[in-house]
Scaffold this motif. Structure first.
Motif, mmCIF file in Angstrom:
data_model
loop_
_atom_site.group_PDB
_atom_site.id
_atom_site.type_symbol
_atom_site.label_atom_id
_atom_site.label_comp_id
_atom_site.label_asym_id
_atom_site.label_seq_id
_atom_site.Cartn_x
_atom_site.Cartn_y
_atom_site.Cartn_z
ATOM 1 N N THR A 1 0.828 -1.207 0.000
ATOM 2 C CA THR A 1 0.000 0.000 0.000
ATOM 3 C C THR A 1 0.861 1.256 0.000
ATOM 4 N N THR B 1 1.088 3.993 -2.939
ATOM 5 C CA THR B 1 0.773 5.393 -2.659
ATOM 6 C C THR B 1 1.912 6.290 -3.128
ATOM 7 N N LEU C 1 -6.385 1.961 -6.413
ATOM 8 C CA LEU C 1 -5.547 1.374 -5.365
ATOM 9 C C LEU C 1 -6.414 0.593 -4.385
ATOM 10 N N ILE D 1 -6.323 -3.371 -3.343
ATOM 11 C CA ILE D 1 -6.160 -3.841 -1.965
ATOM 12 C C ILE D 1 -7.324 -4.766 -1.587
#
Lengths: 331, 335
Positions: free
Chosen positions: B5, B9, B319, B323
């Motif tokens: 993650t 990012t 994103l 996830i």
């Protein structure tokens, strides 16, 4: 469980089992024909024995196995398991007797839900059919994992984290969870490495001894079937062509198809292997949607004569416990 | 998962920087003059001064850097000031709309509730309708339910919202008079009867968009269910002697939801983007309507900021979808 079964009553009694799949065609998808996947199959499986069901791919072995457990719809015929006819039972009733009959599936990868852990897969039938506390259930899962030789630490893992052989062990543990009496093994070793095949077959044999299981062992591996089966049924194009005790069927095959099939098995002894003559059948297996007139095997049979092209032979007892469906032996 | 993650990012930063640059270049190259809509009586030299006052005299890179400063430093500082009451921002220049001379973000905040209520609600309703339709359609493939479902989703797919919107207005506002044809933004919900008025004015735009969303999601759901229904593990579940609804809802549905959840997540930014056409039809002054008027008026700071916010949301929800995929599917592990 109090069991008042007569001594010689078979555990499974199948009579004239038919599974036809409709062939749909055209704009309106009308039924234009049927694929006779299983056509008038009759067989008995005795308590505690292993019946091998062999035949080439597409001959209807798997469909027959599934139909006996009512995992496929049955077109016609009767199935009696433990003295109870189940061929017409509603799915609700079938669900209740599922614990006595289980299946080990061919593909251990695809037959396990990828989103469930091993313990969830094994314990799910327990939550459904038995009233156990969480602790008892956990204990039962561990017991089952022990008996199939899986490390207890693997309980929280997912199927994709295992090798093929381990996955098949999960499948076996799952099938054993409800203490079934009959297990249909649908090519349980076909998807495995040769090195693992023996392990899994030995495991199945050990479990059979321990738990007095009855197997319907579906396979195209004739050598393996000879090893594990008490009796063997040979299938061709949806029909059983020969049934007999394993030893006698392998030593003296009667039906020309059985003969051809067995002649294709290589011998371990090089001396014998050198003299082995494989009977090579000409032509292809006819489509089960359009089987030949007369005997299903007549167009490929090296011994076919007139009547074979006209009259369909019936499965008749030649010797005690030995059934053949061939005009050569029917007088 | 955590490292993944963080890495994603961080990777999003250059992506978004690049997007903002492209947006700025596109708007700079686009024809149009922010003073074009001013009265023709304004003399050319005054017009030129207005343009200079808007900052258009500066070269491209200066304007871009100024926008970056305004958007990434001044606006967050201002937000902090608003939230805490302590003065962080001083007299830092915010992003100002050329049309109204008020800060762009203030206008966005004013418009957001309408969009979220109408478009967001339609997305929620569309999803709630679509999931059971998809499940039943797949389970009873080729049944009359499935056929009707297929027909309705084809209709939802292929008929544009400006047609269904106007059609609904003609039927329900003009002929039947059940619902108002215009969404009244100034309406405030204070009690029971005003809530009913609010619901009434929301029904038509919401339903138009819900039909469209439901059409898409139900197709996805159906396809995904069909994929899974034929899997071997479903037969295993039946062989276990499980009840049919357990087989369907626990085994099949959980596996089928994996791709559907990601599709739903990726679709969320379109909610914020507003449904430009539907908002126009029902006069909902949400973000979509704000964007279209800003484009018409050559209000470059507004267009730049809005489109950039959409870009951020799209990157963010992509994103999020990835996830979610990792959480739902144990076979996927992000390192």
């Amino acid at each position: 469980m109090a069991d008042h079964q007569p001594e010689n009553e078979p555990l499974v009694e199948v009579r004239d089992l038919k599974v036809y799949f409709p062939v749909l065609a055209g704009v309106l998808r009308r039924k234009v024909g049927e694929v006779k996947a299983v056509d008038k199959v009759s067989l008995d499986i005795m308590q505690g024995e292993t019946l091998g069901l062999v035949g080439e791919s597409g001959c209807g072995k798997t469909t027959a196995g599934r139909a006996i457990l009512r995992l496929n719809d049955i077109t016609d015929g009767t199935v009696k398991i433990k003295g109870k006819y189940i061929h017409k039972s509603s799915l609700k009733e079938i669900r209740k007797i599922r614990p006595t009959m289980q299946m080990i599936f061919q593909d251990p990868q695809e037959s396990l839900n990828p989103r469930m852990t091993v313990s969830a897969i094994i314990s799910e039938p327990l939550t459904e059919h038995q009233n156990l506390s969480k602790k008892e259930r956990e204990e039962r899962v561990f017991d089952l994992m022990d008996s199939v030789g899986l490390n207890r630490d693997f309980a929280t893992r997912y199927p994709h984290e295992f090798s093929g052989g381990q996955r098949q062990r999960i499948g076996i543990a799952r099938a054993l969870a409800l203490n079934p009496e009959l297990i249909v093994c649908d090519e349980p070793i076909a998807a495995l490495d040769v090195s693992i095949q023996a392990q899994v077959v030995n495991l199945l044999e050990d479990l059979q001894e321990e738990r007095n299981l009855t197997y319907l062992f579906i396979s195209h591996d004739l050598g393996m079937v000879r090893h594990i089966a008490t009796r063997v049924a040979v299938m061709y194009l949806g029909q059983i062509v020969e049934i007999g005790k394993s030893e006698s069927l392998y030593s003296s095959p009667l039906h020309p198809y059985t003969e051809a099939l067995l002649s294709a098995v290589p011998e371990a002894d090089p001396e014998i292997e050198r003299t082995r003559k494989a009977i090579v059948l000409s032509g292809d297996v006819p489509s089960p949607a359009n089987p030949p007139e007369g005997c299903n095997f007549c167009n490929r049979c090296p011994k076919a004569f007139d009547i074979c092209h006209k009259v369909e032979p019936t499965l008749t007892e030649i010797e005690p416990g030995r059934f053949v469906s061939c005009h050569l032996y029917n007088g | 998962m955590f490292n993944y993650t963080i890495r994603r990012t961080l990777l999003a930063i250059p992506t978004l920087f690049f997007i903002s640059l492209v947006l700025f270049l596109l708007l700079d190259l686009a024809p149009g003059d922010p003073t074009a809509q001013l009265p023709l009586t304004i003399p050319p030299e005054v017009r030129e001064k207005i343009r200079l006052a808007l900052g258009l005299g500066e070269p491209f890179h200066i304007r871009f850097l100024l926008w970056l400063e305004q958007f990434f430093i001044n606006e967050p500082l201002h937000l902090l000031t608003e939230l805490t009451g302590v003065d962080f921002s001083g007299d830092r220049q915010r992003v100002i709309s050329w049309q109204s001379r008020s800060p762009v973000m203030d206008i966005v905040v004013q418009r957001l509730p309408q969009t979220l209520w109408v478009v967001g609600m339609s997305y929620v309703i569309g999803t709630i309708i679509a999931l059971p339709i998809g499940i039943i359609s797949a389970y009873r493939q080729y049944s009359w339910f499935d056929q009707i479902g297929t027909f309705v989703s084809m209709v939802g797919f292929s008929i544009p919202t400006f047609f269904t919107g106007v059609l609904l207005i003609v039927i329900f506002s003009v002929h039947l008079g059940w619902f108002p044809s215009i969404y009244d933004t100034t309406h405030v919900v204070t009690d029971w009867s005003s809530l009913i008025v609010q619901i009434k004015q929301m029904i038509m735009p919401t339903m138009v968009l819900a039909l469209y969303n439901a059409a898409q999601i139900s197709r996805f759901m159906r396809a995904s269910m069909l994929d899974n229904l034929n899997q071997d593990y479903v037969r295993t579940a039946r062989a276990k002697g499980l009840r049919e609804n357990v087989v369907l809802l626990v085994h099949v549905l959980r596996n089928s939801m994996i791709p559907v959840v990601t599709v739903i997540a990726i679709g969320v930014p379109t909610v914020f983007g507003g449904a430009i056409i539907t908002e126009q039809v029902f006069k909902v002054n949400g973000l979509g309507q704000l964007l279209i008027t800003a484009i018409q008026a050559n209000d470059i700071p507004m267009v730049q900021t809005l489109t950039f916010i959409f870009a951020v949301l799209i990157v963010l929800f992509n994103l999020l979808a990835d996830i979610l995929y990792g959480i739902l599917d144990p076979r996927i592990r992000y390192e």
